[in-house]
Design a protein around this motif. Structure first.
Motif, mmCIF file in Angstrom:
data_model
loop_
_atom_site.group_PDB
_atom_site.id
_atom_site.type_symbol
_atom_site.label_atom_id
_atom_site.label_comp_id
_atom_site.label_asym_id
_atom_site.label_seq_id
_atom_site.Cartn_x
_atom_site.Cartn_y
_atom_site.Cartn_z
ATOM 1 N N HIS A 177 -18.886 -49.389 -41.121
ATOM 2 C CA HIS A 177 -19.210 -47.998 -41.451
ATOM 3 C C HIS A 177 -20.068 -47.359 -40.360
ATOM 4 N N PHE A 178 -21.124 -48.060 -39.968
ATOM 5 C CA PHE A 178 -22.025 -47.480 -38.974
ATOM 6 C C PHE A 178 -21.436 -47.528 -37.565
ATOM 7 N N SER A 179 -20.504 -48.429 -37.304
ATOM 8 C CA SER A 179 -19.860 -48.476 -35.988
ATOM 9 C C SER A 179 -19.035 -47.218 -35.750
ATOM 10 N N ARG A 180 -18.295 -46.801 -36.756
ATOM 11 C CA ARG A 180 -17.482 -45.597 -36.599
ATOM 12 C C ARG A 180 -18.374 -44.379 -36.370
ATOM 13 N N ARG A 181 -19.467 -44.289 -37.116
ATOM 14 C CA ARG A 181 -20.372 -43.156 -36.940
ATOM 15 C C ARG A 181 -21.060 -43.204 -35.574
ATOM 16 N N GLN A 221 -30.502 -38.681 -29.475
ATOM 17 C CA GLN A 221 -31.315 -39.265 -30.549
ATOM 18 C C GLN A 221 -30.452 -39.621 -31.758
ATOM 19 N N GLN A 222 -29.453 -38.793 -32.044
ATOM 20 C CA GLN A 222 -28.558 -39.097 -33.161
ATOM 21 C C GLN A 222 -27.788 -40.393 -32.898
ATOM 22 N N GLN A 223 -27.283 -40.524 -31.670
ATOM 23 C CA GLN A 223 -26.565 -41.742 -31.322
ATOM 24 C C GLN A 223 -27.498 -42.950 -31.348
ATOM 25 N N TYR A 224 -28.728 -42.759 -30.901
ATOM 26 C CA TYR A 224 -29.707 -43.848 -30.907
ATOM 27 C C TYR A 224 -30.021 -44.295 -32.324
ATOM 28 N N THR A 229 -29.585 -48.390 -36.498
ATOM 29 C CA THR A 229 -29.285 -48.826 -37.868
ATOM 30 C C THR A 229 -28.198 -49.885 -37.863
ATOM 31 N N ARG A 230 -27.166 -49.662 -37.040
ATOM 32 C CA ARG A 230 -26.090 -50.651 -36.957
ATOM 33 C C ARG A 230 -26.631 -51.998 -36.466
ATOM 34 N N ALA A 234 -26.570 -55.524 -38.423
ATOM 35 C CA ALA A 234 -25.842 -56.634 -37.802
ATOM 36 C C ALA A 234 -26.753 -57.837 -37.584
ATOM 37 N N ALA A 235 -28.043 -57.557 -37.348
ATOM 38 C CA ALA A 235 -28.984 -58.653 -37.088
ATOM 39 C C ALA A 235 -29.198 -59.543 -38.309
ATOM 40 N N LEU A 236 -28.817 -59.073 -39.496
ATOM 41 C CA LEU A 236 -28.958 -59.893 -40.702
ATOM 42 C C LEU A 236 -28.057 -61.122 -40.672
ATOM 43 N N ASN A 237 -26.956 -61.038 -39.897
ATOM 44 C CA ASN A 237 -26.005 -62.153 -39.881
ATOM 45 C C ASN A 237 -26.654 -63.463 -39.461
ATOM 46 N N LEU A 238 -27.413 -63.428 -38.375
ATOM 47 C CA LEU A 238 -27.981 -64.669 -37.832
ATOM 48 C C LEU A 238 -28.978 -65.323 -38.784
#
Length: 557
Positions: A177-181, A221-224, A229-230, A234-238
């Protein structure tokens, strides 16, 4: 899945990479049973006679692992650049044929998709897909060894895997979801960069640095924020993967020690089992990251597929007459861009072969849009454009555009020599013909065939670029010449040179000029006055002046 659509054509390559993954997987899976177990059992039993054989076996497996691992890594590196390169060309080719009304309005956005989104695919192929193949096949090989020799303990591992899959799947859905945004925000950011760099002189001249900086900072800033957030999700995986695997390893260690105490396993068996399990932990943790990589790549692939699914321009006809007079006619012509009000409304006009027609009027009247319809780039919403009495859309597109030349305000010029530019527009022209064309428009010998240009014709003045474009039209032997406000940005001297060049190529051609400076077209055979998408006056200069209407008002202004 959009990602599978992009990877599908490369299935043979992916199968080959899967085959290459087998050898390093076998080498690693055999190490615990063929080296670690006998080594521990023989050392603990004080039997050193066969240690040499064990060590030689370990060296052979290590050599196999190194060589096969290098071959696989090199092949995945090749695929990671090959797949995006192929799709970049295919998407570009498709965009060249896409219906112009369906294209996104921002060229920066298209560039972002071709570069940033396909760069995401490159990273996925090398790191995530490569890791999936290597570590996935290694995991299967290790699992086979575990089930073969330590079935009971291995079953406990398998029971825990569905829970891990559910956790990682939940994280992957949010990452997609966040990758597309994030990619969409990156596209807007590319548009802001193109907007700023493409008009840098104008921004400085109008003291708009603060305005441009604020617009860029907002997009950046929006892209940042979306990217941050993405990354946090994603960091939760490890840590989730580490928590699950470490807990599982601790429980299995307790059960393994108990099995040794009961005499069900030897110390070598337990060591080999733990080694196999330790080797399996790394693939499990990496596979958890593959889910994140897949989610990010799926978001980027979806945006690339969106471009591939844009409709192609409606096909034109197959008509290729031997001769072309150059008579144009508009019949009840109307046109509107998608989701916009009508730009042209109920136009009727006749342009005779070999005549000089000027189209004038205030900004926004629809003059440049009309030229695009005469070129067949867009289809009328209503009515027709006729060429020699036949519907313009009935002609073959390549044949038609070879006989029409369009010179816009900013001609299409490439970095390279003048000869390379002329050859691109008139590939059959000889060097002598090119020199003669340059001489006709007053450029040669000041501008020669080997004169080098920068992007967009940099190195030449605006007037020289216009005359070079007219020379290219002359080389193409275009029967119809369409020019769009080619003198609006020129000084008097340059304007006079361009007008002289136009007069030199006019004989035998139907010429239609959109003009801002009325003095350059006062001798036209007919002057067409447009206002608010309508043709309001048609006549020669003196007739329109005597009429005292819109044209007379523009002339006096």
């Amino acid at each position: 899945m959009n990602l599978f659509r992009l990877l599908g054509p490369f299935l043979p390559h992916l199968l080959l990479s899967a085959g290459l993954s087998v050898l390093p997987a076998i080498a690693q899976a055999w190490l615990p049973g063929r080296v670690v177990k006998p080594l521990f059992d023989q050392v603990l039993a004080g039997q050193f006679e066969r240690l040499g054989q064990v060590l030689w076996a370990g060296a052979a497996l290590l050599l196999l692992l190194v060589v096969s691992g290098y071959v696989l890594e090199a092949f995945m590196g090749y695929l990671s650049v090959k797949i995006p390169a192929v799709w970049r060309e295919r998407v570009f080719e498709h965009l060249l044929k896409t219906d112009l009304t369906a294209l996104p309005p921002s060229s920066g956005g298209l560039t972002g998709r071709l570069v940033a989104d396909l760069k995401e695919l490159e990273g996925f192929v090398f790191y995530s897909l490569g890791g999936l193949l290597v570590q996935g096949i290694l995991l299967l090989a290790l699992l086979a060894q575990l089930l073969l020799h330590y079935a009971q303990l291995t079953l406990y591992v398998l029971l825990a895997l569905p829970l891990m899959a559910l956790l990682l799947g939940w994280v992957g859905a949010w990452v997609t979801h966040f990758s597309r945004r994030t990619q969409a925000a990156l596209e807007r950011l590319a548009g802001r960069m193109a907007e700023g760099f493409g008009r840098l002189e104008l921004i400085r001249a109008l003291n708009l640095e603060a305005f441009a900086r604020a617009r860029f900072r907002q997009s950046n800033q929006q892209q940042y924020r979306l990217g941050r957030t993405r990354s946090l999700i994603a960091a939760l995986n490890l840590p989730l993967g580490q928590l699950a695997t470490t807990t599982l390893l601790g429980l299995l260690l307790l059960m393994g020690v108990g099995a040794v105490q009961r005499g069900q396993l030897t110390p070598g068996d337990l060591t080999a089992f733990l080694t196999l399990l330790a080797l399996a932990i790394a693939p499990l943790q990496l596979l958890s990251r593959v889910g994140t990589g897949f989610a990010q790549a799926e978001g980027a692939a979806a945006r690339v597929v969106e471009l591939l699914e844009l409709p192609e321009a409606p096909p034109m006809g197959q008509l290729r007459p031997r001769t072309l007079e150059g008579r144009l006619e508009l019949r009840q012509l109307s046109f509107a861009y998608p989701n916009a009000k009508a730009t042209l409304q109920n136009l009727n006009l006749r342009v005779e072969p070999g005549s000089f027609t000027a189209i004038v009027g205030p900004s926004g009247a629809g003059k440049s849009t009309l030229l695009r319809l005469l070129l067949g780039l867009y289809r009328p919403s209503e009515g027709q454009v006729l060429l020699d009495g036949r519907d313009l859309q009935s002609y073959e597109a390549a044949w038609l555009r070879a006989r029409m030349a369009w010179v816009p305000q900013e001609p299409l010029l490439f970095a390279g020599s003048v000869q390379e530019n002329l050859a691109a527009l008139a590939p059959e022209a000889s060097s002598e013909a090119m020199k003669e064309a340059l001489r006709t428009v007053g450029l040669y010998p000041e501008v020669g065939l080997q004169t080098l240009l920068d992007d967009g014709g940099g190195g030449l003045s605006v007037g020289q670029r216009q005359r070079l474009a007219i020379a290219a039209a002359l080389l193409r032997e275009a029967r119809i010449l369409l020019l769009d406000e080619i003198t609006s940005a020129l000084d008097k001297q340059s304007e006079g040179q361009v007008v002289a060049a136009l007069e030199a190529v006019r004989p035998g051609r139907t010429v239609i000029v959109v003009a801002h400076r009325l003095s350059t077209v006062q001798h036209a055979d007919q002057i067409v006055v447009m206002e608010n998408g309508h043709i309001v006056e048609v006549g020669r200069h003196q007739e329109l002046m005597d009429l005292g209407g819109v044209y007379a008002g523009l002339w006096k202004a």
